[in-house]
Design a protein around this motif. Structure first.
Motif, PDB file in Angstrom:
ATOM      1  N   SER A 141      -1.974   3.136   3.635  1.00  0.00           N
ATOM      2  CA  SER A 141      -1.663   2.825   5.029  1.00  0.00           C
ATOM      3  C   SER A 141      -1.152   4.095   5.687  1.00  0.00           C
ATOM      4  O   SER A 141      -0.245   4.754   5.150  1.00  0.00           O
ATOM      5  CB  SER A 141      -0.600   1.722   5.093  1.00  0.00           C
ATOM      6  OG  SER A 141      -0.154   1.524   6.417  1.00  0.00           O
ATOM      7  N   VAL A 142      -1.720   4.448   6.832  1.00  0.00           N
ATOM      8  CA  VAL A 142      -1.368   5.701   7.498  1.00  0.00           C
ATOM      9  C   VAL A 142      -0.753   5.401   8.857  1.00  0.00           C
ATOM     10  O   VAL A 142      -1.326   4.653   9.661  1.00  0.00           O
ATOM     11  CB  VAL A 142      -2.586   6.622   7.673  1.00  0.00           C
ATOM     12  CG1 VAL A 142      -2.156   7.957   8.293  1.00  0.00           C
ATOM     13  CG2 VAL A 142      -3.301   6.850   6.354  1.00  0.00           C
ATOM     14  N   GLU A 143       0.417   5.982   9.118  1.00  0.00           N
ATOM     15  CA  GLU A 143       1.092   5.869  10.410  1.00  0.00           C
ATOM     16  C   GLU A 143       1.162   7.246  11.035  1.00  0.00           C
ATOM     17  O   GLU A 143       1.497   8.233  10.367  1.00  0.00           O
ATOM     18  CB  GLU A 143       2.510   5.326  10.213  1.00  0.00           C
ATOM     19  CG  GLU A 143       3.274   5.085  11.493  1.00  0.00           C
ATOM     20  CD  GLU A 143       2.928   3.760  12.143  1.00  0.00           C
ATOM     21  OE1 GLU A 143       3.020   3.665  13.384  1.00  0.00           O
ATOM     22  OE2 GLU A 143       2.560   2.820  11.415  1.00  0.00           O
TER      23      GLU A 143
ATOM     24  N   ALA B 292       7.869   5.601   4.197  1.00  0.00           N
ATOM     25  CA  ALA B 292       6.786   6.473   3.750  1.00  0.00           C
ATOM     26  C   ALA B 292       6.965   6.893   2.295  1.00  0.00           C
ATOM     27  O   ALA B 292       8.076   7.119   1.823  1.00  0.00           O
ATOM     28  CB  ALA B 292       6.714   7.704   4.638  1.00  0.00           C
ATOM     29  N   HIS B 293       5.844   7.024   1.603  1.00  0.00           N
ATOM     30  CA  HIS B 293       5.836   7.637   0.267  1.00  0.00           C
ATOM     31  C   HIS B 293       5.474   9.118   0.382  1.00  0.00           C
ATOM     32  O   HIS B 293       5.831   9.911  -0.496  1.00  0.00           O
ATOM     33  CB  HIS B 293       4.827   6.919  -0.633  1.00  0.00           C
ATOM     34  CG  HIS B 293       5.143   5.466  -0.814  1.00  0.00           C
ATOM     35  ND1 HIS B 293       4.517   4.465  -0.099  1.00  0.00           N
ATOM     36  CD2 HIS B 293       6.048   4.851  -1.615  1.00  0.00           C
ATOM     37  CE1 HIS B 293       5.004   3.296  -0.464  1.00  0.00           C
ATOM     38  NE2 HIS B 293       5.935   3.489  -1.379  1.00  0.00           N
TER      39      HIS B 293
ATOM     40  N   PRO C 160       0.827  -1.220   0.000  1.00  0.00           N
ATOM     41  CA  PRO C 160       0.000   0.000   0.000  1.00  0.00           C
ATOM     42  C   PRO C 160       0.852   1.257   0.000  1.00  0.00           C
ATOM     43  O   PRO C 160       2.033   1.228   0.358  1.00  0.00           O
ATOM     44  CB  PRO C 160      -0.798  -0.128   1.304  1.00  0.00           C
ATOM     45  CG  PRO C 160       0.006  -1.036   2.160  1.00  0.00           C
ATOM     46  CD  PRO C 160       0.678  -1.999   1.244  1.00  0.00           C
ATOM     47  N   SER C 161       0.258   2.363  -0.408  1.00  0.00           N
ATOM     48  CA  SER C 161       0.920   3.666  -0.326  1.00  0.00           C
ATOM     49  C   SER C 161       0.974   4.076   1.137  1.00  0.00           C
ATOM     50  O   SER C 161      -0.046   4.080   1.832  1.00  0.00           O
ATOM     51  CB  SER C 161       0.146   4.705  -1.134  1.00  0.00           C
ATOM     52  OG  SER C 161       0.162   4.381  -2.513  1.00  0.00           O
ATOM     53  N   ARG C 162       2.149   4.428   1.592  1.00  0.00           N
ATOM     54  CA  ARG C 162       2.357   4.690   3.014  1.00  0.00           C
ATOM     55  C   ARG C 162       2.474   6.194   3.267  1.00  0.00           C
ATOM     56  O   ARG C 162       3.305   6.868   2.659  1.00  0.00           O
ATOM     57  CB  ARG C 162       3.618   3.973   3.507  1.00  0.00           C
ATOM     58  CG  ARG C 162       3.573   2.470   3.316  1.00  0.00           C
ATOM     59  CD  ARG C 162       4.847   1.809   3.792  1.00  0.00           C
ATOM     60  NE  ARG C 162       4.872   0.381   3.492  1.00  0.00           N
ATOM     61  CZ  ARG C 162       4.319  -0.559   4.263  1.00  0.00           C
ATOM     62  NH1 ARG C 162       3.725  -0.206   5.399  1.00  0.00           N
ATOM     63  NH2 ARG C 162       4.370  -1.826   3.927  1.00  0.00           N
TER      64      ARG C 162
ATOM     65  N   ALA D 217      -2.154  12.560  -0.627  1.00  0.00           N
ATOM     66  CA  ALA D 217      -2.484  11.197  -1.045  1.00  0.00           C
ATOM     67  C   ALA D 217      -2.613  11.099  -2.564  1.00  0.00           C
ATOM     68  O   ALA D 217      -2.133  10.131  -3.179  1.00  0.00           O
ATOM     69  CB  ALA D 217      -3.780  10.746  -0.370  1.00  0.00           C
ATOM     70  N   ASP D 218      -3.257  12.087  -3.182  1.00  0.00           N
ATOM     71  CA  ASP D 218      -3.394  12.084  -4.645  1.00  0.00           C
ATOM     72  C   ASP D 218      -2.022  12.091  -5.312  1.00  0.00           C
ATOM     73  O   ASP D 218      -1.777  11.359  -6.280  1.00  0.00           O
ATOM     74  CB  ASP D 218      -4.193  13.308  -5.108  1.00  0.00           C
ATOM     75  CG  ASP D 218      -5.678  13.179  -4.835  1.00  0.00           C
ATOM     76  OD1 ASP D 218      -6.140  12.045  -4.581  1.00  0.00           O
ATOM     77  OD2 ASP D 218      -6.376  14.211  -4.873  1.00  0.00           O
TER      78      ASP D 218
END
Length: 367
Positions: free
Chosen positions: A147-149, A207-208, A106-108, A343-344
């Motif tokens: 995915s969010v941290e 992270a991305h 997933p995008s982090r 996010a986009d």
């Protein structure tokens, strides 16, 4: 110039002459015993005395990293004795980089709460920054494939054993002396343990996209944010091989830099968003400072919508500042938009549709 060898015979002898900070045995043990100030420890005074003697021996012998093993294959000097704690931090960073590069993952997104205020310690109330972080987190978490941290830096003030020690500015001696990840801590001989940064580095690496939400403290970012920022210096040009400099040998590090340092940008290409809020003054300056810092370490901006400086309850009573946030639906929407813009951009970057402008150009001034 960084990245190019110096042909002249530069002096690589480190400059010295500052007063020594070393303590005598009596002063050291007196300070050590202050760890046990609570009268509840008095019954164990003899045991504490024995521990103080062990600690004194570690201090007097400067046992910074008491447990080591050979660096092994892949390092400049495979026989160099590396701290096992640093090796674990190094391995965690490399694993995080693999997660970052995994196209099937997933995008982090990492969201950083920069306020030190919480209801779990003296202020007795949650911070507005945390509420804004939660708005951003929920906005992104609702999107599939993300995915969010949350990195909640308020825990530096409220959680036992959470510390970020100050940067020692090794980079200013020589780039190669600043190890990636940081090897300055833990320093067991000085009691500088429980440093949080070895857990924080992998969060940034995997992270991305990174979003920082912070209040203004005296025209500056908050203390927790600044501590983290300074310790992130190793991510921007730091040396991933401490055996190259035989640990902290300043003269060797100077020679390595002057031989031509490649200045690796360990976080390059990640995207960022910044939200800064204040009550009277300074928000614009802090927003600019944070965005400039993130650009300087080669994170890429998303656009104006993702970089905010706002005032909540402008010149109003502190006691009702949360009520002011409740009523300010515009800033709530703006923070959500900043998160969604990040996010986009991350989704587009990972799909190859959001290139880094100028990525193929050579930087004549990498440092």
């Amino acid at each position: 110039m960084a990245g190019q060898a110096r042909s002249d015979k530069a002096n690589t002898e480190p400059r010295t002459g500052m007063p020594s900070p070393r303590l005598g045995e009596a002063e050291f043990k007196q300070r050590y015993r202050k760890l046990f100030y609570d009268p509840a420890f008095e019954a164990e005074a003899d045991a504490i005395g024995r521990l103080a003697e062990i600690a004194w021996q570690g201090y007097s012998e400067e046992r910074k990293s008491p447990v080591t093993r050979k660096a092994g294959e892949g390092f400049h000097d495979p026989d160099y004795e590396l701290s096992v704690e640093w090796i674990a931090a190094h391995d965690a960073v490399e694993a995080a980089q693999r997660r970052h590069e995994d196209k099937a993952a997933p995008s982090r997104i990492l969201i950083v709460n920069g306020s030190s205020r919480s209801e779990h310690t003296c202020p007795g109330e949650m911070s507005k920054s945390f509420r804004l972080v939660e708005l951003a987190r929920r906005a992104i978490a609702d999107r599939p494939g993300f995915s969010v941290e949350v990195l909640d830096l308020s825990r530096l003030a409220s959680e036992y054993g959470r510390k970020i020690y100050p940067c020692k500015a090794c980079f200013s001696t020589a780039a190669a002396l600043c190890h990636w990840p940081c090897s300055c801590y833990p320093n067991h001989s000085l009691g500088q343990v429980q440093d949080w940064m070895n857990d924080i580095y992998p969060l940034w690496v995997e992270a991305h996209g990174v979003m920082i939400v912070t209040p203004v403290n005296w025209y500056q970012p908050s203390s927790p944010i600044k501590l983290m920022m300074d310790r992130m210096v190793c991510a921007d040009g730091g040396n991933p091989d401490p055996s190259l400099t035989q640990g902290k040998d300043a003269a060797l590090a100077k020679k390595a830099e002057l031989a031509g340092w490649h200045y690796p940008r360990h976080l390059a290409g990640r995207l960022f968003s910044v939200v800064v809020h204040g009550d009277t003054e300074g928000a614009e300056g802090v927003r600019r400072a944070l965005a400039d810092w993130l650009r300087s370490i080669k994170l890429d901006p998303v656009g104006g919508m993702a970089e905010l400086d706002r005032y909540i309850g402008y010149w109003k009573s502190y006691a009702t500042s949360h009520d002011e946030l409740d009523a300010d639906s515009d800033i709530q929407a703006e923070v959500k938009n900043a998160a969604l813009a990040l996010a986009d951009a991350v989704a587009k970057r990972r799909a190859g549709e959001f290139p880094t402008i100028g990525a193929g150009l050579e930087d004549p001034r990498p440092k």
